[in-house]
Scaffold this motif. Structure first.
Motif, mmCIF file in Angstrom:
data_model
loop_
_atom_site.group_PDB
_atom_site.id
_atom_site.type_symbol
_atom_site.label_atom_id
_atom_site.label_comp_id
_atom_site.label_asym_id
_atom_site.label_seq_id
_atom_site.Cartn_x
_atom_site.Cartn_y
_atom_site.Cartn_z
ATOM 1 N N GLN A 1 0.830 -1.212 0.000
ATOM 2 C CA GLN A 1 0.000 0.000 0.000
ATOM 3 C C GLN A 1 0.862 1.260 0.000
ATOM 4 O OE1 GLN A 1 -3.872 -0.798 2.549
ATOM 5 N NE2 GLN A 1 -2.209 -2.099 3.316
ATOM 6 N N ASP A 2 1.958 1.231 0.753
ATOM 7 C CA ASP A 2 2.872 2.384 0.762
ATOM 8 C C ASP A 2 3.493 2.589 -0.612
ATOM 9 O OD1 ASP A 2 2.312 2.611 3.450
ATOM 10 O OD2 ASP A 2 4.234 1.777 4.133
ATOM 11 N N PHE A 3 3.924 1.513 -1.235
ATOM 12 C CA PHE A 3 4.559 1.568 -2.551
ATOM 13 C C PHE A 3 3.620 2.167 -3.586
ATOM 14 C CE2 PHE A 3 5.456 -0.712 -6.630
ATOM 15 C CZ PHE A 3 6.703 -0.166 -6.889
ATOM 16 N N LEU B 1 -1.008 4.411 -1.416
ATOM 17 C CA LEU B 1 -2.365 4.260 -0.910
ATOM 18 C C LEU B 1 -2.399 4.389 0.608
ATOM 19 C CD1 LEU B 1 -3.438 1.132 -2.989
ATOM 20 C CD2 LEU B 1 -4.018 3.520 -3.466
ATOM 21 N N LYS B 2 -3.526 4.781 1.136
ATOM 22 C CA LYS B 2 -3.739 4.780 2.576
ATOM 23 C C LYS B 2 -3.751 3.324 3.047
ATOM 24 C CE LYS B 2 -7.087 6.195 6.099
ATOM 25 N NZ LYS B 2 -8.420 6.822 6.343
#
Length: 203
Positions: free
Chosen positions: A125-127, A130-131
């Motif tokens: 999600q970080d990549f 995204l939250k």
């Protein structure tokens, strides 16, 4: 594929992308800014799992050890067998790095997806920018399959787990065969760790 609207991310997955020689240039021609995620696991375990899946479709297949060696006496590994060649990750990554910088890749640990799905999905999600919506409250471990499953979402009658082909028992493979295969992969694994800056702990 439908058009991606503002605020949306289009995702596509195919296991063969990473190992197909023509794929990087084709993806590059489509979009140079594409983010690329590669899920990898211990290549020895991956090879045995590959064989187990093929065995379900072809029960008359020779034994794993008969297929993995070109010469069982010398221990020469048959790199032409796809179950073996797919796990030479460094070779495939070299092909992709001719077109895309390392910063556009995320390498996801297949082992950690099982032992720590929350942590690996957090990295995903970080990549993607995204939250972090997917958290530990969304997973539970299925003892029968040996994999985590998604907890039942509201309005759904059952949880979402990997299909029947996942979690099947692997055929018995002699320890010496696995040892020789691990020796074969070791230098390729070390190179892959250096290329990615990530130690997956397969040795």
């Amino acid at each position: 594929m439908p058009r991606t609207l503002d605020g949306q991310i289009t995702m596509e997955k195919t296991p063969s992308y990473f190992i197909t020689r023509e794929a990087p240039s084709r993806v590059f021609s489509m979009s140079r800014s594409t983010k690329l995620m590669v899920v990898v696991r211990d290549p020895v375990t991956r090879a045995v799992s590959d064989y187990a899946q093929t065995l379900t479709k072809n029960p008359g297949l020779p034994s794993f050890q008969n297929l993995v060696f070109k010469n069982s006496t010398t221990g020469l590994i048959d790199t032409s067998w796809s179950a073996v060649s797919i796990g030479i990750y460094a070779k495939h990554l070299e092909n992709w790095l001719r077109y895309f910088p390392l910063a556009q890749f995320l390498f996801v640990s297949g082992e950690k997806l099982v032992t720590d799905p929350t942590g690996e999905m957090g990295r995903v999600q970080d990549f993607l920018g995204l939250k972090r919506v997917v958290t530990n409250k969304h997973f539970y471990f299925n003892q029968t399959k040996g994999f985590p499953c998604l907890k039942k979402p509201e309005g759904s009658s059952r949880p979402r787990c990997l299909g029947k082909s996942k979690g099947r028992p692997h055929p018995h493979t002699p320890a010496e065969v696995l040892h020789r295969l691990r020796d074969f992969y070791r230098p390729f694994n070390m190179k892959f760790y250096q290329m990615t800056g990530q130690d997956f702990g397969w040795d």
